[in-house]
Design a protein around this motif. Structure first.
Motif, mmCIF file in Angstrom:
data_model
loop_
_atom_site.group_PDB
_atom_site.id
_atom_site.type_symbol
_atom_site.label_atom_id
_atom_site.label_comp_id
_atom_site.label_asym_id
_atom_site.label_seq_id
_atom_site.Cartn_x
_atom_site.Cartn_y
_atom_site.Cartn_z
ATOM 1 N N MET B 307 -2.513 0.540 -8.724
ATOM 2 C CA MET B 307 -1.172 0.118 -8.308
ATOM 3 C C MET B 307 -0.105 0.896 -9.059
ATOM 4 N N TRP B 308 -0.346 1.065 -10.329
ATOM 5 C CA TRP B 308 0.601 1.810 -11.159
ATOM 6 C C TRP B 308 0.759 3.219 -10.604
ATOM 7 N N ILE B 309 -0.374 3.845 -10.289
ATOM 8 C CA ILE B 309 -0.318 5.190 -9.724
ATOM 9 C C ILE B 309 0.460 5.174 -8.424
ATOM 10 N N ARG B 310 0.205 4.148 -7.618
ATOM 11 C CA ARG B 310 0.832 4.118 -6.307
ATOM 12 C C ARG B 310 2.342 4.134 -6.398
ATOM 13 N N TRP B 311 2.879 3.375 -7.368
ATOM 14 C CA TRP B 311 4.330 3.282 -7.411
ATOM 15 C C TRP B 311 4.942 4.340 -8.283
#
Lengths: 156, 390, 323, 189
Positions: B307-311
């Motif tokens: 999720m961190w990567i996604r945002w």
């Protein structure tokens, strides 16, 4: 007849029928891609047979043959795909009978039967949503600009 | 075996896994929305229930109650089949994810917490089922009778087929190290050696993460559905629960990738210090609970990383995506495979330190090579002919 | 001879075989009916009866033909034949015929002499339903979707039905403990090859069915060829795997069980390669693959490389080619 | 566009370093940026405005284009003179006016009905520009909601009530203040 022999029998029957169906399809269909699928189905029939034999003999050889045939099928698919793409670009169609002038000179040419055109259904265009109903006027008027608008803009 | 063991036990396991999965997906969506909100200086959903905890239920109700639309000219059968098939394949992939097995009480028959235990090709099964998920995407794109959907479906099929290759290549190193494709064996091998394979397979892990992101179409690689170009990609025309199925499947893919990365590279349920609880093949109730808890926590951390990567990162362009797959990831996967195979062939089976050094040397070599020769990311900047201010 | 007469004779033979197997009493009647098509030649009739009753390989083949005849007819009816609009009744009748044939294959009883007393069918795992239900399911799914693959008017549907064939075959492989092959089939065939073809199909024919998809080349001859091939194949298979048909001397060469095979019939090398299902499957398969078939692996590798290079060469010129 | 135009500011693409060319530093930069925002928000740092509780502040309410209102003059009458200029200027054709003989002396016509379809409106402010008597104005009301399309069609009473609601915060934007249309000579006079 023992269990394994019957199991083998069953696998051979399924494999043989798959092969046959692939053959029928390859002979009768005219779409290049469907013909290719039918060729793959013949390979699948062979694979089923090989796996049946592998189970019957309790050795790996049949499965390994099938693995190899899988690899060959992949190679075949790559080349066939390239060929189909090229043919499609040249003829704008996947019809195999476009290329029948490649046949030997003494072979008869396939004459297309009369294909009855299927009625194409009228395309259904979407309707624009109405922005809102016309306001109720307090008194009837002969012609307002809105009525003129409604003919121009196509509203309502 | 009794009939109930043959039929009832798998059914119960299936019910537990599917229920847990759907619940997890529902709340992971909430977690993701919250995380995204915090990253963007917002609060996120906070209206339904305390801290928005009932939001997933509201979302689910909305999915169920919205109007079902089948666009004109759509191929109805395939249009309906596509979301079902993608959700089914995403769910079936969990059949071989192991949670260990335990003896409920001394002397009892051990219960395996896996739907399909003992499948020798565990990892391969996940890949096989995952590769079938492409059908849902392609069919959804084609059957919608919409240009955007078709383009999304085509893009995504090319992307998924391309990234399957590095994904498969990257895990071969792990298979070599563990000597098996069974996930139980892979975890046991890591627990016995005391090394997590991330230390021995850094290159493989990098390739796996990138390819896994691409396979689950997460954001740096969400070309199939990028809103700016394709409205919604292959599910542009989908509404209500049919769209919900696509969303569920997407998250299940994410969970699968997280599970796989934890099992393959982060030791599964193994944690140093907790070994007394989880040692051995047959553990009691407490051991099983500890195992499941450790696995779940690791997976959650992994998902948070995703999720961190996604945002954080922007989306790749389509040619960059393909370049990364074919010119970067596949060679890296091959290099990893060669290094692992050579190490496996010439080193002693328990010589993990040398393997680790070798693997990181390979990483260093790649970094050096890329730094010196890479021009993938640095095209010549285009400038106008006349110089700006001379 | 006129083709019409050949057909009549073949039909008569089929009827004769059919009845000769099940109701020996009625056989002469039908054999006579068949013979009548040939002009009532008593010698031929006797020979036909002999063929049928002696149960030699030709008799098996004839009976197989009989079983497969509805399937052939059904496939013929189901193939696209350029009919004016959608004519589902043809397809339905064809599908019913093919299904009938499939049912016949499944439940057609083998004579008790062959089966050794137990009620058995042509396609029957002798272990009983418990072990065979999966096979029946997967085999029927495979064959039915194969029929639909070759008869669908929309090539996209063809490809999808073929994917179902592949999945069912993967299941069949799983039953035979060929796990790796099952997964490889799903990954390589269904996951990559077929998707790529769907890709091309959707780009080339976004509308679905084209005019050439609604006609077939010589569907009747194709079905006849298929019928002949399937009849010969299945009849021979059926004949050669039935114990009764095998002479006593040859009976020894039939290996009834894997255990017997291990003890008696294998050479030392084969013994080492025998499948032990308790062992890890993939590891042993890999061992066998990379030790005994190493050169083949290399050759396949070269083949794949050549295919990739060739495909790129062929497809790389599309943009320059004249349209 | 001339390349040597003074007003063009040419941005030179930053040269990526070695790590940058491998996407490493951009990726790490991105991750640290988002992590910083994440933790500062969790710690209760700066956050976006919590809209329904906190209302936005308008820098210059005079140029904000929200819901329309119909202004009243000093006597509480509608200022509009039914000249149809706004309806003519409206690019979305959302204004519907029915004019009638004015019951008052200072103008000829007044709107019997004045309807604006707020769903059709694109809030461009052309009506406000076109109005010669500054009768129609756009307010700063922006959160316009309704349960039906009919509800969003504002008639004269509703538009006047918007004036009543907003006049306290937003004085009329008219330049003159009285806003009376210069009286035309009466017919026949």
């Amino acid at each position: 007849m023992s269990n394994s022999a019957v199991a083998l029998n069953n696998y051979l029957i399924v494999g043989g029928l798959l092969f046959t169906l692939g053959l029928v399809g390859f002979l009768s269909r005219r779409n290049l891609i469907v013909m290719f699928l039918c060729a793959e189905m013949m390979l699948q029939g062979v694979s089923v047979t090989l796996v049946g034999f592998s189970g019957y003999h309790s050795t790996w050889s049949g499965q390994i043959f099938a693995v190899f045939s899988l690899a060959v099928a992949a190679a075949e698919a790559a080349v066939a795909m390239a060929l189909i793409v090229v043919l499609f670009h040249r003829g704008d169609s996947l019809d195999v009978s476009l290329w029948q002038d490649l046949h030997e000179p003494d072979q008869p040419t396939l004459v297309d039967e009369q294909i009855v055109d299927e009625p194409v259904p009228e395309p259904q265009w979407p309707h624009l949503a109405v922005a809102g109903p016309l306001p109720t006027h307090p008194q009837p008027l002969t012609a307002t600009h809105r009525q003129l608008d409604s003919t121009e803009v196509g509203r309502g | 075996m009794d009939a109930w063991q043959v039929w009832l036990e798998p059914l119960i396991k299936i019910a537990i896994v599917i229920g847990a999965l759907q619940g997890a997906v529902a709340y992971l969506i909430l977690v993701e929305r919250k995380a995204a909100a915090y990253i963007q200086d917002r609060l996120g959903p906070n209206r339904v229930g305390p801290w928005g905890l009932l939001q997933p239920i509201a979302d689910g109700a909305k999915f169920l109650l919205k109007e079902e639309i089948i666009p004109a000219g759509a191929d109805k059968v395939l249009f309906l089949l596509a979301p079902v098939s993608i959700l089914a394949t995403a769910t079936v992939a969990f059949a071989t994810i192991p949670f260990g097995y335990f003896v409920p009480w001394p002397g009892a028959r051990p219960i395996e917490l896996t739907i399909a235990p003992g499948l020798d090709i565990g990892l391969l099964f996940v890949f096989a089922v995952g590769s079938l998920g492409v059908y849902g995407v392609v069919l959804g794109g084609w059957a919608s009778n919409s240009k955007y959907s078709l383009l999304g479906g085509l893009r995504s099929s090319a992307q998924l087929v391309s990234y399957e290759i590095p994904l498969g290549l990257s895990v071969i190193g792990v298979m070599l190290l563990s000597g098996s494709m069974r996930m139980e064996t892979i975890m046991t091998a890591q627990a016995q050696s005391g090394w997590w394979w991330i230390a021995l397979q850094p290159l493989g892990f990098a390739v796996f993460m990138v390819s896994g992101c691409a396979e689950s179409a997460r954001l740096p690689f969400d070309l199939p559905e990028c809103e700016q170009e394709l409205v919604g990609g292959y599910h542009t025309e989908y509404t209500a629960m049919k769209f919900g199925m696509f969303a569920l499947a997407e998250y299940q893919h994410l969970i699968t990738v997280a599970f796989l990365s934890v099992i393959l590279y982060f030791g599964g349920w193994h944690v140093w210090g907790l070994a007394p609880f989880t040692e051995g093949n047959q553990v009691g109730l407490i051991g099983a609970a500890v195992r499941v808890a450790v696995l779940a926590i690791k997976v959650l951390l992994m998902i948070l990383l995703f999720m961190w990567i996604r945002w954080s990162w922007p989306r790749f362009r389509y040619d960059q995506l393909m370049t990364v797959a074919w010119k970067v990831m596949i060679p890296l996967g091959l290099l990893n495979l060669v290094v692992s195979a050579v190490a496996q062939e010439f080193l002693a089976p328990n010589d993990y330190m040398t393997r680790c050094v070798l693997a990181w040397l390979a990483v260093g070599g790649c970094v050096l090579y890329a730094a010196l020769f890479s021009n993938v990311a640095a095209p010549e900047p285009k400038r106008p002919q006349a110089s700006p201010q001379a | 001879m006129h083709p019409h007469e050949i057909l009549m004779a073949a039909l008569g033979q089929c009827l004769a075989a059919f009845t000769g197997e099940m109701h020996a009493g009625l056989a002469p009647l039908f054999a006579w009916a068949g013979g009548a098509g040939l002009g009532g030649d008593p010698g031929l009739r006797d020979r036909l009866l002999g063929v049928v009753l002696n149960r030699d390989v030709f008799g098996y083949i004839v009976r197989t033909f009989l079983i497969l005849l509805p399937a052939g007819l059904g496939v013929y009816l189901m193939l696209p034949r350029g009919l004016p609009s959608k004519q589902p009744q043809y397809r339905r009748v064809g599908a019913a015929l093919a299904a009938f044939s499939l049912v016949l294959i499944c439940v057609w009883p083998v004579s008790e002499k062959i089966s050794g007393g137990a009620p058995r069918t042509v396609l029957w795992l002798l272990s009983g339903w418990g072990g065979s239900a999966e096979f029946y399911l997967l085999g029927i799914v495979s064959l039915a979707s194969a029929v639909l693959t070759i008869t669908s008017r929309n090539p996209v549907y063809s490809a999808l039905w073929f994917s179902l064939v592949l999945l069912a075959n993967a299941g069949l492989y799983l039953i035979q403990h060929a796990e790796f092959l099952a997964a490889a089939t799903a990954i390589v065939y269904a996951g990559a090859i077929l998707v790529t073809f769907l890709f091309v199909l959707m780009l080339a024919q976004p509308q679905g069915a084209a005019s050439y998809d609604r006609v077939s080349r010589e569907p009747f001859l194709a079905c006849l060829t298929g019928l002949l091939l399937a009849g010969v194949l299945l009849g021979t298979i059926h004949y050669s795997t039935s114990v009764e048909a095998i002479p006593n001397a040859a009976k020894q060469s039939v290996r009834p069980t894997a255990a017997l095979a291990r003890t008696q019939m294998t050479t030392a090398r084969e013994t080492s390669a025998l499948v032990d299902y308790a062992q890890p499957h993939v590891a042993n398969l890999g061992k066998s693959l990379f030790q005994e078939h190493f050169v083949s692996i290399e050759i396949v590798g070269v083949l794949l490389l050549a295919a990739v290079v060739g495909a790129m060469l062929i497809a790389g010129h599309t943009s320059e080619s004249p349209r | 566009m001339k390349p040597d135009d003074r007003n063009i500011k040419w941005v030179v693409e930053p040269q990526l370093g070695l790590a940058g060319r491998m996407y490493l530093t951009p990726f790490i930069d991105g991750l640290t940026t988002t992590a910083r925002h994440f933790f500062s928000t969790v710690a209760g740092g700066q956050m976006t405005r919590q809209f329904p509780e906190e209302r936005p502040e308008f820098g210059n309410p005079l140029i904000y284009r929200g819901v329309h209102r119909l202004n009243k003059d000093e006597q509480g009458r509608v200022k509009c003179v039914a000249c149809f200029l706004c309806a003519t200027a409206c690019p979305a054709h959302c204004i519907d006016i029915i004019g009638a003989e004015a019951p008052w002396n200072d103008r000829e016509k007044y709107p019997l009905s004045f309807v604006i379809d707020e769903l059709r409106c694109i809030y461009c402010g052309m009506c406000e520009e076109a109005c010669p008597v500054d009768a129609v104005e756009l307010t700063t009301l922006f959160d316009l909601t309704g349960a039906s399309r009919e509800e969003m069609i504002f008639d004269k009473e509703k538009l006047l009530s918007v004036y009543d609601q907003t006049i306290a915060q937003e004085p009329m934007r008219s330049r003159g203040g009285s806003g009376a249309f210069p009286r035309m000579p009466a017919k026949g006079a």
